[in-house]
Design a protein around this motif. Structure first.
Motif, PDB file in Angstrom:
ATOM      1  N   PHE A  14       0.827  -1.206   0.000  1.00 16.61           N
ATOM      2  CA  PHE A  14       0.000   0.000   0.000  1.00 16.61           C
ATOM      3  C   PHE A  14       0.860   1.254   0.000  1.00 16.61           C
ATOM      4  O   PHE A  14       0.623   2.193  -0.774  1.00 16.61           O
ATOM      5  CB  PHE A  14      -0.921   0.014   1.220  1.00 16.61           C
ATOM      6  CG  PHE A  14      -1.497   1.375   1.500  1.00 16.61           C
ATOM      7  CD1 PHE A  14      -2.468   1.926   0.679  1.00 16.61           C
ATOM      8  CD2 PHE A  14      -1.022   2.135   2.569  1.00 16.61           C
ATOM      9  CE1 PHE A  14      -2.972   3.191   0.912  1.00 16.61           C
ATOM     10  CE2 PHE A  14      -1.517   3.402   2.813  1.00 16.61           C
ATOM     11  CZ  PHE A  14      -2.498   3.936   1.984  1.00 16.61           C
ATOM     12  N   ALA A  18       0.859   4.019  -2.883  1.00 18.14           N
ATOM     13  CA  ALA A  18       0.403   5.377  -2.589  1.00 18.14           C
ATOM     14  C   ALA A  18       1.433   6.407  -3.043  1.00 18.14           C
ATOM     15  O   ALA A  18       1.079   7.501  -3.504  1.00 18.14           O
ATOM     16  CB  ALA A  18       0.130   5.521  -1.094  1.00 18.14           C
ATOM     17  N   LEU A  21       1.211   6.045  -6.912  1.00 24.66           N
ATOM     18  CA  LEU A  21      -0.148   6.045  -7.458  1.00 24.66           C
ATOM     19  C   LEU A  21      -0.230   5.115  -8.666  1.00 24.66           C
ATOM     20  O   LEU A  21      -0.853   5.416  -9.688  1.00 24.66           O
ATOM     21  CB  LEU A  21      -0.598   7.469  -7.824  1.00 24.66           C
ATOM     22  CG  LEU A  21      -0.837   8.403  -6.625  1.00 24.66           C
ATOM     23  CD1 LEU A  21      -1.241   9.787  -7.095  1.00 24.66           C
ATOM     24  CD2 LEU A  21      -1.892   7.819  -5.677  1.00 24.66           C
ATOM     25  N   LEU A  52      -8.982   1.929  -0.015  1.00 20.40           N
ATOM     26  CA  LEU A  52      -7.801   2.781   0.094  1.00 20.40           C
ATOM     27  C   LEU A  52      -7.489   3.509  -1.208  1.00 20.40           C
ATOM     28  O   LEU A  52      -6.897   4.579  -1.191  1.00 20.40           O
ATOM     29  CB  LEU A  52      -6.588   1.945   0.521  1.00 20.40           C
ATOM     30  CG  LEU A  52      -6.721   1.262   1.893  1.00 20.40           C
ATOM     31  CD1 LEU A  52      -5.540   0.331   2.140  1.00 20.40           C
ATOM     32  CD2 LEU A  52      -6.809   2.315   3.001  1.00 20.40           C
ATOM     33  N   PHE A  53      -7.888   2.909  -2.330  1.00 20.12           N
ATOM     34  CA  PHE A  53      -7.652   3.521  -3.631  1.00 20.12           C
ATOM     35  C   PHE A  53      -8.911   3.427  -4.482  1.00 20.12           C
ATOM     36  O   PHE A  53      -9.666   2.458  -4.389  1.00 20.12           O
ATOM     37  CB  PHE A  53      -6.532   2.820  -4.402  1.00 20.12           C
ATOM     38  CG  PHE A  53      -5.168   2.939  -3.795  1.00 20.12           C
ATOM     39  CD1 PHE A  53      -4.502   4.153  -3.770  1.00 20.12           C
ATOM     40  CD2 PHE A  53      -4.551   1.829  -3.243  1.00 20.12           C
ATOM     41  CE1 PHE A  53      -3.235   4.260  -3.219  1.00 20.12           C
ATOM     42  CE2 PHE A  53      -3.293   1.910  -2.698  1.00 20.12           C
ATOM     43  CZ  PHE A  53      -2.630   3.130  -2.675  1.00 20.12           C
ATOM     44  N   ILE A  62      -5.851   8.000  -4.372  1.00 24.12           N
ATOM     45  CA  ILE A  62      -5.938   7.598  -2.978  1.00 24.12           C
ATOM     46  C   ILE A  62      -7.188   8.200  -2.350  1.00 24.12           C
ATOM     47  O   ILE A  62      -7.571   9.336  -2.647  1.00 24.12           O
ATOM     48  CB  ILE A  62      -4.666   8.012  -2.217  1.00 24.12           C
ATOM     49  CG1 ILE A  62      -4.597   7.313  -0.852  1.00 24.12           C
ATOM     50  CG2 ILE A  62      -4.557   9.517  -2.070  1.00 24.12           C
ATOM     51  CD1 ILE A  62      -3.236   7.442  -0.176  1.00 24.12           C
ATOM     52  N   THR A  63      -7.853   7.434  -1.484  1.00 23.40           N
ATOM     53  CA  THR A  63      -9.061   7.891  -0.810  1.00 23.40           C
ATOM     54  C   THR A  63      -8.703   8.615   0.486  1.00 23.40           C
ATOM     55  O   THR A  63      -7.544   8.652   0.896  1.00 23.40           O
ATOM     56  CB  THR A  63      -9.977   6.706  -0.482  1.00 23.40           C
ATOM     57  OG1 THR A  63      -9.299   5.851   0.463  1.00 23.40           O
ATOM     58  CG2 THR A  63     -10.332   5.918  -1.737  1.00 23.40           C
ATOM     59  N   GLY A  66      -7.133   6.242   2.798  1.00 22.40           N
ATOM     60  CA  GLY A  66      -5.737   6.005   2.443  1.00 22.40           C
ATOM     61  C   GLY A  66      -4.839   7.155   2.861  1.00 22.40           C
ATOM     62  O   GLY A  66      -3.724   6.948   3.342  1.00 22.40           O
ATOM     63  N   GLU A  67      -5.330   8.402   2.667  1.00 22.74           N
ATOM     64  CA  GLU A  67      -4.570   9.578   3.077  1.00 22.74           C
ATOM     65  C   GLU A  67      -4.317   9.577   4.576  1.00 22.74           C
ATOM     66  O   GLU A  67      -3.256  10.022   5.041  1.00 22.74           O
ATOM     67  CB  GLU A  67      -5.330  10.851   2.686  1.00 22.74           C
ATOM     68  CG  GLU A  67      -5.375  11.119   1.196  1.00 22.74           C
ATOM     69  CD  GLU A  67      -4.105  11.790   0.690  1.00 22.74           C
ATOM     70  OE1 GLU A  67      -3.115  11.840   1.458  1.00 22.74           O
ATOM     71  OE2 GLU A  67      -4.109  12.250  -0.461  1.00 22.74           O
ATOM     72  N   LEU A  70      -1.525   6.704   5.268  1.00 20.55           N
ATOM     73  CA  LEU A  70      -0.211   6.821   4.643  1.00 20.55           C
ATOM     74  C   LEU A  70       0.857   7.457   5.541  1.00 20.55           C
ATOM     75  O   LEU A  70       1.951   6.900   5.685  1.00 20.55           O
ATOM     76  CB  LEU A  70      -0.328   7.599   3.332  1.00 20.55           C
ATOM     77  CG  LEU A  70       0.962   7.754   2.531  1.00 20.55           C
ATOM     78  CD1 LEU A  70       1.564   6.408   2.186  1.00 20.55           C
ATOM     79  CD2 LEU A  70       0.704   8.584   1.269  1.00 20.55           C
TER      80      LEU A  70
END
Length: 305
Positions: A14, A18, A21, A52-53, A62-63, A66-67, A70
């Motif tokens: 992940f 990230a 991308l 997450l994506f 990224i959602t 996810g942000e 990270l």
């Protein structure tokens, strides 16, 4: 609550995805297939029950979830990498945090640090510079090398040596300085310690009232010496800390008149436990400073503030 086991491979997949991308570029970095990266990220999403994506025709977006994840992962991976890097030849390397007055760091300590590192390879030195104002607790410092009288609250201070101040200037200015009184016609560069020039003139036998002093005020001797090297004025600084500029002819010391405003000290918080790395640095620095200190009048070696 028992949290579900999160496989490291999925977290790494992940994090790499990230950054890039892209599952494809993450796969190249991790030396696996694109399908393997996609599978690991999907596994993580299922474990966390979030997306997450957003998969796009060309890459990833990224959602919000996810942000949020990270930066935590990046910090964790960086800390693990830092710890693993501290292992060398079967031994852990100790981090030593040192803060030092910029003048001392550049003019005296840096040329000698290679010797320390050769003798104590298990110590990982982290050096920061300051203008003699430092908060050891807030900055997490093991030691601070500072200039002054040696008395600071809740501080143990080991005296290193004095560094008397003298007039330093470029050769063009030095040629027109026949006596100390000639300085009265020059631009005198000043530090934040307002009494330095008055004290020096007194040592030279010249009365020079402080209100007559004019010129730029610097919070760093390094900046002041750079101004002097550009011919902006005459500096009052420790020749010992600028011996390289004096030896290569960039700067000159026109008068053998000095004034001492204090000493350099190795300081630590009394509350900070002493580590093997701290002991090694203390002993090495004391020995390295002995030659400078030997010619000075005896004073107490340690002051507990």
């Amino acid at each position: 609550m028992v949290r579900p086991y999160l496989p490291l491979n999925a977290l790494r997949a992940f994090e790499a995805s990230a950054r890039h991308l892209s599952f494809t570029r993450a796969a190249i970095e991790l030396c696996v297939t694109q399908a393997a990266v996609s599978h690991q990220v999907k596994l993580l999403e299922n474990r966390l029950n979030v997306t997450l994506f957003k998969r796009l025709p060309r890459g990833l977006m990224i959602t919000a979830e996810g942000e949020a994840l990270l930066p935590v992962l990046r910090d964790s991976f960086d800390r693990m990498a830092d710890m693993l890097d501290r292992f060398e030849a079967g031994h852990i390397r100790e981090v030593l945090m040192i803060g030092a007055v910029g003048t001392f760091a550049v003019g005296w300590l840096l040329p000698r640090l290679a010797d320390f590192q050769a003798k104590y390879p298990f110590v990982d030195v982290r050096l920061s510079t300051n203008n003699n104002r430092v908060d050891m607790a807030a900055e997490g410092l093991d030691f601070a090398i500072r200039f002054g009288g040696g008395s600071w609250h809740n501080i143990e201070a080991t005296r290193l040596f004095e560094a008397p101040l003298s007039v330093l200037c470029i050769p063009e200015i030095a040629e027109r300085l026949k006596t100390p009184a000639d300085l009265l016609d020059e631009t005198l560069l000043r530090s934040y310690r307002a009494d330095e020039w008055v004290t020096w003139f007194d040592a030279a036998g010249i009365a020079y009232p402080a209100p007559l002093l004019k010129g730029i005020v610097f919070d760093s001797s390094l900046a002041m010496m750079e101004a002097a090297a550009q011919g902006i004025g005459v500096a009052l600084a420790p020749p010992l800390m600028f011996s390289r500029l004096l030896s290569n002819g960039t700067m000159r010391q026109p008068f053998d008149v000095h004034t001492s405003m204090g000493s350099y000290w190795l300081t630590r918080l009394k509350s900070r436990p002493v580590t093997p790395a701290m002991t090694a640095f203390h002993d090495w620095l004391a020995a390295a400073a002995e030659q400078e200190a030997a010619a000075l009048p005896a004073t107490p070696d340690v002051i507990a503030g």
